[in-house]
Design an enzyme around this catalytic site. Structure first.
Site, PDB file in Angstrom:
ATOM      1  N   TYR A 124      -3.198  -8.032   8.270  1.00  0.00           N
ATOM      2  CA  TYR A 124      -3.434  -7.262   7.039  1.00  0.00           C
ATOM      3  C   TYR A 124      -4.807  -6.596   7.119  1.00  0.00           C
ATOM      4  O   TYR A 124      -4.908  -5.412   7.281  1.00  0.00           O
ATOM      5  CB  TYR A 124      -3.314  -8.156   5.811  1.00  0.00           C
ATOM      6  CG  TYR A 124      -3.365  -7.379   4.513  1.00  0.00           C
ATOM      7  CD1 TYR A 124      -2.256  -6.664   4.069  1.00  0.00           C
ATOM      8  CD2 TYR A 124      -4.528  -7.339   3.750  1.00  0.00           C
ATOM      9  CE1 TYR A 124      -2.298  -5.935   2.893  1.00  0.00           C
ATOM     10  CE2 TYR A 124      -4.585  -6.604   2.567  1.00  0.00           C
ATOM     11  CZ  TYR A 124      -3.469  -5.908   2.144  1.00  0.00           C
ATOM     12  OH  TYR A 124      -3.518  -5.182   0.980  1.00  0.00           O
ATOM     13  N   ASP A 288       8.688   2.657  -4.991  1.00  0.00           N
ATOM     14  CA  ASP A 288       7.370   2.057  -4.742  1.00  0.00           C
ATOM     15  C   ASP A 288       6.326   2.840  -5.530  1.00  0.00           C
ATOM     16  O   ASP A 288       6.045   3.998  -5.224  1.00  0.00           O
ATOM     17  CB  ASP A 288       7.054   2.085  -3.249  1.00  0.00           C
ATOM     18  CG  ASP A 288       5.833   1.262  -2.882  1.00  0.00           C
ATOM     19  OD1 ASP A 288       4.991   1.029  -3.775  1.00  0.00           O
ATOM     20  OD2 ASP A 288       5.711   0.850  -1.721  1.00  0.00           O
ATOM     21  N   HIS A 320       7.049  -2.050  -4.673  1.00  0.00           N
ATOM     22  CA  HIS A 320       6.270  -2.237  -3.450  1.00  0.00           C
ATOM     23  C   HIS A 320       6.827  -3.350  -2.573  1.00  0.00           C
ATOM     24  O   HIS A 320       6.462  -3.454  -1.398  1.00  0.00           O
ATOM     25  CB  HIS A 320       4.816  -2.528  -3.820  1.00  0.00           C
ATOM     26  CG  HIS A 320       3.844  -2.310  -2.714  1.00  0.00           C
ATOM     27  ND1 HIS A 320       3.878  -1.212  -1.885  1.00  0.00           N
ATOM     28  CD2 HIS A 320       2.785  -3.057  -2.282  1.00  0.00           C
ATOM     29  CE1 HIS A 320       2.903  -1.277  -1.004  1.00  0.00           C
ATOM     30  NE2 HIS A 320       2.224  -2.394  -1.218  1.00  0.00           N
TER      31      HIS A 320
END
Length: 347
Positions: A124, A288, A320
Site C-alpha cells: 500500500y 466508486d 470503492h
C-alpha cells in the site's frame, strides 16, 4: 499500566508497575508476529481484553488480569484454511537510497528456494496507513493452501514507523514508495523465494497506483499485476472524484514543479510503445465515489491502443470496494485468484 506497542511491525503488550520510584515492565505472553488491540479495560480492576490477529491464526479475544497474571483465550473466529504446513518470516530489503524495508513472507514450510514458488506481493505505502499482520481466510484458502506464497511489504508512505515513515515518501519524494516495493521484489528474487516468472503484485486504491508504478517501471520483475480500484493518471487525478483532497499526499499537477514529479512516475503516462508489460488485471467499479473508474478505464484503453494484452473487470455496484454484497465480492475474489493462478502457477 497496560501498554501495547508496535515494534518492527509486530505488536507487543506489557504490564508496567511502579515500584520503588521506578517503572518495571513485564511482557504479556501473547502470540508473536501478530497485531494486538486493547478494546476493553475495567475501570475498577486490572482486567483487560485483547484482540489478537496474525497471518496464520484467526482473530481471537483474550482475557488478562494484571493482578494475578492470568491470561486465557476466550473466543476465536473459526480457522478458514489449514495453516499447519505454513510458516511466517520477516526479512528486510535495501531500497535505492539505502533504507531497510521490512516485509513478511507467508510460505509453505516445504518451499524450495529455487525460484519456483508462485508468490503474490502486496503493498500500500500511503496516507500513514500501516500494513500489520492480519488473518485473511479467503487468501489462505485459495492461495496459500495451494502451496503458494504471500508477501506483505511495509513501505515508506505507510504508518508502520510513525509520521516520519509516512513523510519520507510524500509529494516530491513519493518515488521512494515505488523504490521500496521494487526493492522487496528484487530481494524475493535474490533469496530465490520466487522468480519473475512466478511473481505477481497486488494492491488497491493507493495500492493500485503502487502496482501501476511497479509494472511500468520494472516490467521485467513481474508476470502478473492485480490493479484494483486504482489511481493511475496522476496528471489529472485532481479532476476525478475525490482526487483534489489528496494533493497533500501526492502534490498538485496544477503547479508546474509538482506536475513534473507526478509525470515522472504516473503509470498512465509511462505506458509507451515498444515496451512489453506483464498482462495486468484491472478491476474497478462504476459507482466508486472515491477513486473514479476513469483511472482503470484509461489504463485499459491505453493498453488496447498499444496492442498490449490485459484483463478488465468493472463491477456496476459496490463503491470503492468494487462489490455491493457477498455474491459480488465472491465473484471479484474468484476472478482475482483465477487470474493469479493462471499467470503464476499454470504452465
Amino acid at each position: 499500566m497496560i501498554l501495547t506497542t508496535l515494534d518492527n511491525v509486530q505488536s507487543k503488550a506489557f504490564v508496567y508497575k511502579y515500584d520503588q520510584d521506578a517503572w518495571r515492565a513485564t511482557p504479556i505472553p501473547l502470540p508473536e508476529n501478530a497485531s494486538i488491540g486493547l478494546p476493553a479495560a475495567s475501570n475498577e480492576t486490572d482486567e483487560v481484553m485483547f484482540t489478537v490477529s496474525s497471518f496464520l491464526r484467526p482473530t481471537s479475544l483474550w482475557y488478562f488480569d494484571a493482578a494475578t497474571e492470568r491470561l486465557e483465550i476466550l473466543k476465536s473466529i473459526p480457522p478458514r484454511f489449514n495453516a499447519s504446513r505454513l510458516v511466517v518470516e520477516q526479512f528486510e530489503a535495501t531500497s535505492r537510497d539505502g533504507t531497510r524495508i521490512p516485509y513478511f513472507v507467508v510460505r509453505p514450510k516445504s518451499a524450495r528456494f529455487d525460484g519456483s514458488t508462485p508468490t503474490i506481493l502486496y503493498g500500500y505505502g500511503g496516507f500513514q496507513i500501516p500494513l500489520l499482520p492480519s488473518y485473511a481466510g479467503v487468501m489462505g484458502r485459495l492461495w496459500l493452501e495451494q502451496g503458494n506464497a504471500y508477501v506483505v511489504a511495509n513501505l515508506r508512505g505507510g504508518g508502520e514507523y510513525g509520521p516520519r515513515w509516512h513523510e519520507a515518501a510524500q509529494g516530491a519524494t513519493k518515488q521512494r514508495t515505488w523504490d521500496d516495493f521494487i526493492a522487496v521484489a528484487e530481494d524475493l528474487i535474490r533469496r530465490k523465494i520466487t522468480s519473475p516468472r512466478r511473481l505477481g503484485v497486488a494492491g488497491g486504491s493507493q495500492g493500485g497506483l503502487l502496482v501501476g508504478t511497479a509494472f511500468t517501471q520494472r516490467p521485467d520483475l513481474f508476470n502478473a499485476a492485480m490493479v484494483e480500484v486504482p489511481l493511475f493518471d496522476m496528471v489529472r487525478f485532481t479532476k476525478l472524484a475525490a482526487g483534489a483532497s489528496w494533493t497533500g499526499e501526492y502534490g498538485d499537477p496544477a503547479i508546474p514543479e509538482q506536475r513534473e514529479w507526478l509525470e515522472a512516475y504516473s503509470p498512465y503516462q509511462k505506458l509507451v510503445p515498444a515496451k512489453t508489460y506483464p498482462t495486468p488485471f484491472i478491476l474497478t467499479s462504476t459507482k466508486d465515489d472515491r477513486v473514479h473508474p476513469a483511472h482503470g478505464r484509461k489504463a485499459a484503453a491505453r493498453l488496447a491502443e498499444l496492442g498490449q494484452p490485459y484483463f478488465y473487470y468493472e463491477n456496476l455496484d459496490g463503491g470503492h470496494s468494487a462489490a455491493a454484497n457477498l455474491i459480488e465480492d465472491a465473484r471479484r475474489v474468484a476472478l482475482e485468484y483465477t487470474y493469479a493462478s493462471r499467470r503464476l502457477v499454470d504452465e
